[in-house]
Design a protein around this motif. Sequence first.
Motif, PDB file in Angstrom:
ATOM      1  N   VAL A  71       0.893  -1.154   0.000  1.00  0.00           N
ATOM      2  CA  VAL A  71       0.000   0.000   0.000  1.00  0.00           C
ATOM      3  C   VAL A  71       0.934   1.207   0.000  1.00  0.00           C
ATOM      4  O   VAL A  71       1.873   1.271   0.783  1.00  0.00           O
ATOM      5  CB  VAL A  71      -0.897   0.043   1.250  1.00  0.00           C
ATOM      6  N   PHE A  72       0.687   2.159  -0.917  1.00  0.00           N
ATOM      7  CA  PHE A  72       1.563   3.308  -0.976  1.00  0.00           C
ATOM      8  C   PHE A  72       0.805   4.536  -1.461  1.00  0.00           C
ATOM      9  O   PHE A  72      -0.256   4.440  -2.063  1.00  0.00           O
ATOM     10  CB  PHE A  72       2.790   3.036  -1.863  1.00  0.00           C
ATOM     11  N   PHE A  73       1.359   5.684  -1.143  1.00  0.00           N
ATOM     12  CA  PHE A  73       0.831   6.969  -1.579  1.00  0.00           C
ATOM     13  C   PHE A  73       1.832   7.594  -2.530  1.00  0.00           C
ATOM     14  O   PHE A  73       3.030   7.603  -2.238  1.00  0.00           O
ATOM     15  CB  PHE A  73       0.626   7.908  -0.383  1.00  0.00           C
ATOM     16  N   ILE A  74       1.368   8.102  -3.654  1.00  0.00           N
ATOM     17  CA  ILE A  74       2.215   8.869  -4.560  1.00  0.00           C
ATOM     18  C   ILE A  74       1.904  10.330  -4.279  1.00  0.00           C
ATOM     19  O   ILE A  74       0.755  10.748  -4.366  1.00  0.00           O
ATOM     20  CB  ILE A  74       1.916   8.546  -6.035  1.00  0.00           C
ATOM     21  N   VAL A  75       2.920  11.092  -3.899  1.00  0.00           N
ATOM     22  CA  VAL A  75       2.723  12.514  -3.578  1.00  0.00           C
ATOM     23  C   VAL A  75       3.727  13.325  -4.383  1.00  0.00           C
ATOM     24  O   VAL A  75       4.932  13.085  -4.302  1.00  0.00           O
ATOM     25  CB  VAL A  75       2.921  12.788  -2.067  1.00  0.00           C
ATOM     26  N   LYS A  76       3.226  14.272  -5.175  1.00  0.00           N
ATOM     27  CA  LYS A  76       4.097  15.116  -5.988  1.00  0.00           C
ATOM     28  C   LYS A  76       3.618  16.559  -5.936  1.00  0.00           C
ATOM     29  O   LYS A  76       2.424  16.818  -5.845  1.00  0.00           O
ATOM     30  CB  LYS A  76       4.102  14.654  -7.445  1.00  0.00           C
ATOM     31  N   ARG A  77       4.577  17.477  -6.010  1.00  0.00           N
ATOM     32  CA  ARG A  77       4.230  18.886  -6.145  1.00  0.00           C
ATOM     33  C   ARG A  77       3.543  19.078  -7.494  1.00  0.00           C
ATOM     34  O   ARG A  77       3.832  18.364  -8.450  1.00  0.00           O
ATOM     35  CB  ARG A  77       5.482  19.752  -6.082  1.00  0.00           C
ATOM     36  N   LEU A  78       2.667  20.056  -7.582  1.00  0.00           N
ATOM     37  CA  LEU A  78       1.989  20.310  -8.855  1.00  0.00           C
ATOM     38  C   LEU A  78       2.961  20.729  -9.943  1.00  0.00           C
ATOM     39  O   LEU A  78       2.709  20.509 -11.121  1.00  0.00           O
ATOM     40  CB  LEU A  78       0.888  21.364  -8.695  1.00  0.00           C
ATOM     41  N   ASN A  79       4.113  21.279  -9.544  1.00  0.00           N
ATOM     42  CA  ASN A  79       5.115  21.645 -10.550  1.00  0.00           C
ATOM     43  C   ASN A  79       5.950  20.447 -10.979  1.00  0.00           C
ATOM     44  O   ASN A  79       6.876  20.579 -11.767  1.00  0.00           O
ATOM     45  CB  ASN A  79       6.004  22.787 -10.059  1.00  0.00           C
ATOM     46  N   GLY A  80       5.647  19.262 -10.441  1.00  0.00           N
ATOM     47  CA  GLY A  80       6.321  18.039 -10.861  1.00  0.00           C
ATOM     48  C   GLY A  80       7.475  17.593  -9.993  1.00  0.00           C
ATOM     49  O   GLY A  80       7.951  16.479 -10.131  1.00  0.00           O
ATOM     50  N   PHE A 110       5.343   6.944  -1.070  1.00  0.00           N
ATOM     51  CA  PHE A 110       5.444   6.670   0.357  1.00  0.00           C
ATOM     52  C   PHE A 110       4.827   5.309   0.662  1.00  0.00           C
ATOM     53  O   PHE A 110       3.612   5.158   0.659  1.00  0.00           O
ATOM     54  CB  PHE A 110       4.746   7.773   1.158  1.00  0.00           C
ATOM     55  N   TYR A 111       5.681   4.308   0.909  1.00  0.00           N
ATOM     56  CA  TYR A 111       5.250   2.940   1.160  1.00  0.00           C
ATOM     57  C   TYR A 111       5.045   2.703   2.653  1.00  0.00           C
ATOM     58  O   TYR A 111       5.925   3.011   3.448  1.00  0.00           O
ATOM     59  CB  TYR A 111       6.288   1.938   0.642  1.00  0.00           C
ATOM     60  N   ILE A 112       3.896   2.141   2.993  1.00  0.00           N
ATOM     61  CA  ILE A 112       3.644   1.743   4.382  1.00  0.00           C
ATOM     62  C   ILE A 112       4.695   0.696   4.742  1.00  0.00           C
ATOM     63  O   ILE A 112       4.969  -0.208   3.946  1.00  0.00           O
ATOM     64  CB  ILE A 112       2.221   1.150   4.542  1.00  0.00           C
ATOM     65  N   SER A 113       5.277   0.802   5.933  1.00  0.00           N
ATOM     66  CA  SER A 113       6.354  -0.111   6.330  1.00  0.00           C
ATOM     67  C   SER A 113       5.865  -1.561   6.301  1.00  0.00           C
ATOM     68  O   SER A 113       4.690  -1.840   6.506  1.00  0.00           O
ATOM     69  CB  SER A 113       6.878   0.241   7.714  1.00  0.00           C
ATOM     70  N   ASP A 114       6.790  -2.472   6.012  1.00  0.00           N
ATOM     71  CA  ASP A 114       6.447  -3.894   5.879  1.00  0.00           C
ATOM     72  C   ASP A 114       5.716  -4.440   7.096  1.00  0.00           C
ATOM     73  O   ASP A 114       4.748  -5.173   6.962  1.00  0.00           O
ATOM     74  CB  ASP A 114       7.710  -4.720   5.623  1.00  0.00           C
ATOM     75  N   LYS A 115       6.171  -4.057   8.288  1.00  0.00           N
ATOM     76  CA  LYS A 115       5.561  -4.613   9.505  1.00  0.00           C
ATOM     77  C   LYS A 115       4.151  -4.075   9.757  1.00  0.00           C
ATOM     78  O   LYS A 115       3.395  -4.657  10.516  1.00  0.00           O
ATOM     79  CB  LYS A 115       6.464  -4.384  10.719  1.00  0.00           C
ATOM     80  N   GLU A 116       3.776  -2.980   9.079  1.00  0.00           N
ATOM     81  CA  GLU A 116       2.451  -2.389   9.283  1.00  0.00           C
ATOM     82  C   GLU A 116       1.510  -2.584   8.093  1.00  0.00           C
ATOM     83  O   GLU A 116       0.354  -2.165   8.135  1.00  0.00           O
ATOM     84  CB  GLU A 116       2.594  -0.895   9.586  1.00  0.00           C
TER      85      GLU A 116
END
Length: 162
Positions: A71-80, A110-116
Amino acid sequence: MKKIYSLIIVFCMFYTSLAATEFKKLYYIDKFDDKTNEWYLCSEPIFGTSPNTFGGVTEFRANLCVDEEDVFFIVKRLNGDKYSGDGTVYVKLNNGETKSFSVKNHSSQFYISDKEQEEFRALLLHENSIRVVIEIDYMDYKFKLGTIDLTNLHTILKEGQE
């Protein structure tokens, strides 16, 4: 012009928090840019703003993604531009309970840590919606993603099991 743009982003954040969050099934690609059989589910972009260390505001886009292992979140500034640094994901459940999860940053993913992972996956499967904030440890960035409606995610996962 910046005020109008910021107002549009605030409206999008408000609208996103009211509407069901759409998730799409996407396929990984190989080094020849051909689709593989491996897939992941990714939410529509969630737009927001974050105060930054310079006293200003940074506009960003985020997606919640789920595959067979992560499970992960992709987070980027709008300017790339990409973000660096590990952090924490804070999740507020419908009953008001707050949980935190460590995340490792790999190129603004941002990947959730393996243990969680198992606990976070269970949360995604059993909650109808969650509120999410992502913080980068060494910076003053707090990405408030608002409410993520998980109804569409549940439907796609259920269809995949049938």
